[in-house]
Design a protein around this motif. Structure first.
Motif, short mmCIF file in Angstrom:
data_model
loop_
_atom_site.label_atom_id
_atom_site.label_comp_id
_atom_site.label_asym_id
_atom_site.label_seq_id
_atom_site.Cartn_x
_atom_site.Cartn_y
_atom_site.Cartn_z
N VAL A 77 18.00 4.08 -7.99
CA VAL A 77 16.77 3.12 -8.12
C VAL A 77 16.09 3.40 -6.62
CG1 VAL A 77 16.00 0.58 -8.01
CG2 VAL A 77 18.07 1.38 -9.29
N LEU A 78 14.90 3.66 -6.76
CA LEU A 78 13.86 3.60 -5.79
C LEU A 78 12.84 2.51 -5.75
CD1 LEU A 78 14.45 6.59 -6.96
CD2 LEU A 78 12.63 7.32 -5.10
N VAL A 79 12.75 1.93 -4.71
CA VAL A 79 11.63 0.97 -4.47
C VAL A 79 10.40 1.58 -3.63
CG1 VAL A 79 10.94 -1.36 -3.88
CG2 VAL A 79 13.13 -0.81 -4.57
N ILE A 80 9.40 2.18 -4.00
CA ILE A 80 8.45 3.05 -3.78
C ILE A 80 6.80 2.63 -4.02
CG2 ILE A 80 8.95 4.82 -5.50
CD1 ILE A 80 8.00 6.91 -3.61
N PRO A 81 6.22 2.09 -3.08
CA PRO A 81 6.64 1.58 -1.78
C PRO A 81 7.22 0.13 -1.89
CG PRO A 81 4.26 1.19 -2.38
CD PRO A 81 4.86 1.78 -3.55
N CYS A 82 8.12 -0.25 -1.03
CA CYS A 82 8.65 -1.58 -0.90
C CYS A 82 7.92 -2.48 0.04
CB CYS A 82 10.21 -1.27 -0.52
SG CYS A 82 11.08 -2.89 -0.51
N SER A 83 7.35 -3.81 -0.70
CA SER A 83 6.77 -4.79 0.25
C SER A 83 7.98 -5.27 1.33
CB SER A 83 6.08 -5.66 -0.49
OG SER A 83 6.86 -6.41 -1.40
N MET A 84 7.66 -6.04 2.22
CA MET A 84 8.61 -6.73 2.86
C MET A 84 9.11 -8.06 1.89
SD MET A 84 9.02 -5.10 5.59
CE MET A 84 8.73 -3.53 4.91
N LYS A 85 8.46 -8.60 1.36
CA LYS A 85 8.97 -9.57 0.11
C LYS A 85 9.99 -9.15 -0.55
CE LYS A 85 7.16 -12.36 -3.66
NZ LYS A 85 6.00 -12.66 -4.46
N SER A 141 0.98 -1.13 0.10
CA SER A 141 0.00 0.01 0.04
C SER A 141 0.79 1.25 -0.03
CB SER A 141 -0.76 -0.07 1.23
OG SER A 141 -1.82 1.26 1.34
N GLY A 142 0.31 2.27 -0.41
CA GLY A 142 1.04 3.57 -0.56
C GLY A 142 1.66 4.02 -2.07
N ILE A 143 0.94 3.54 -3.21
CA ILE A 143 1.38 3.78 -4.37
C ILE A 143 1.17 4.96 -4.80
CG2 ILE A 143 0.85 3.03 -6.92
CD1 ILE A 143 0.79 0.07 -6.04
N ILE A 144 0.50 5.80 -3.80
CA ILE A 144 0.33 7.23 -4.15
C ILE A 144 1.57 8.20 -4.09
CG2 ILE A 144 -0.15 7.67 -1.64
CD1 ILE A 144 -2.53 9.82 -2.63
N TYR A 145 2.31 7.59 -3.39
CA TYR A 145 3.84 8.21 -3.27
C TYR A 145 4.52 7.97 -4.66
CZ TYR A 145 3.16 7.97 1.79
OH TYR A 145 2.63 8.21 3.00
#
Length: 186
Positions: A82-90, A12-16
């Motif tokens: 590289v940005l991982v936004i958002p980043c899941s725990m997986k 969740s948080g793809i709005i970022y």
């Protein structure tokens, strides 16, 4: 030209990520490259009520997460961050443990091995000890861990203000000038 790869994993948080892509469109000297996990595609539809086509059009280039024949899948391809936004725990676990089973994992692996900027924005709470250990491991390897935690000293009035604060801080860490939020004591 600054080349940035934006990876969106299933959290969740793809709005970022959406706001970051919208802002980057305003810079002529920045190329945005987008990779979206399968889970993130579903979350985009659910959280943003938008089509994948509309979302992908926010970027300059889009790469399928399963395509290892794209230019960005090679360390010889020059990119700045590289940005991982958002980043899941997986995805966090895969990156921390060198498990490059998809393009997101691969470009993060390249960023680490080539000592390029890697920003991880974990979106989960509370963090388990395993999550924290993976974040610590990545931090030791040179990644910047930036959970999207808002500040309130800038007196946000809307969700957009909170999102702009987070995106502005990301841009700061990419050395990209911006005025998305009021800075401390301004």
């Amino acid at each position: 030209m600054k080349k940035i790869i934006i990876c969106i994993s299933g959290a969740s948080g793809i709005i970022y990520a959406k706001r970051l892509l919208e802002v980057l469109k305003n810079y002529e000297n920045i190329e945005s490259n987008l990779i979206i996990s399968k889970s993130a595609q579903e979350i985009i539809k659910y959280e943003l009520k938008t089509s994948m086509e509309e979302f992908i059009n926010l970027s300059d280039n889009y790469y399928d997460n399963n395509d290892f024949f794209t230019p960005v899948a090679s360390g010889s391809n020059k990119f700045d961050a590289v940005l991982v936004i958002p980043c899941s725990m997986k995805t966090l676990s895969a990156i921390a443990n060198g498990y490059s089973h998809n393009l997101i994992g691969r470009v993060c692996d390249i960023a680490l091995k080539e000592q390029r900027k890697l920003i991880i924005m974990p979106r989960e709470m509370p963090f388990s000890t395993i999550h924290l250990e993976n974040m610590l491991k990545l931090s030791k390897y040179g990644a910047l861990i930036m959970p999207p935690i808002p500040a309130y000293y800038n007196d946000p009035k809307s969700i957009e203000d909170i999102v702009d604060f987070i995106v502005g801080r990301v841009l700061d860490n990419l050395d990209i000038e911006n005025n998305l939020f009021n800075r401390w004591k301004e």
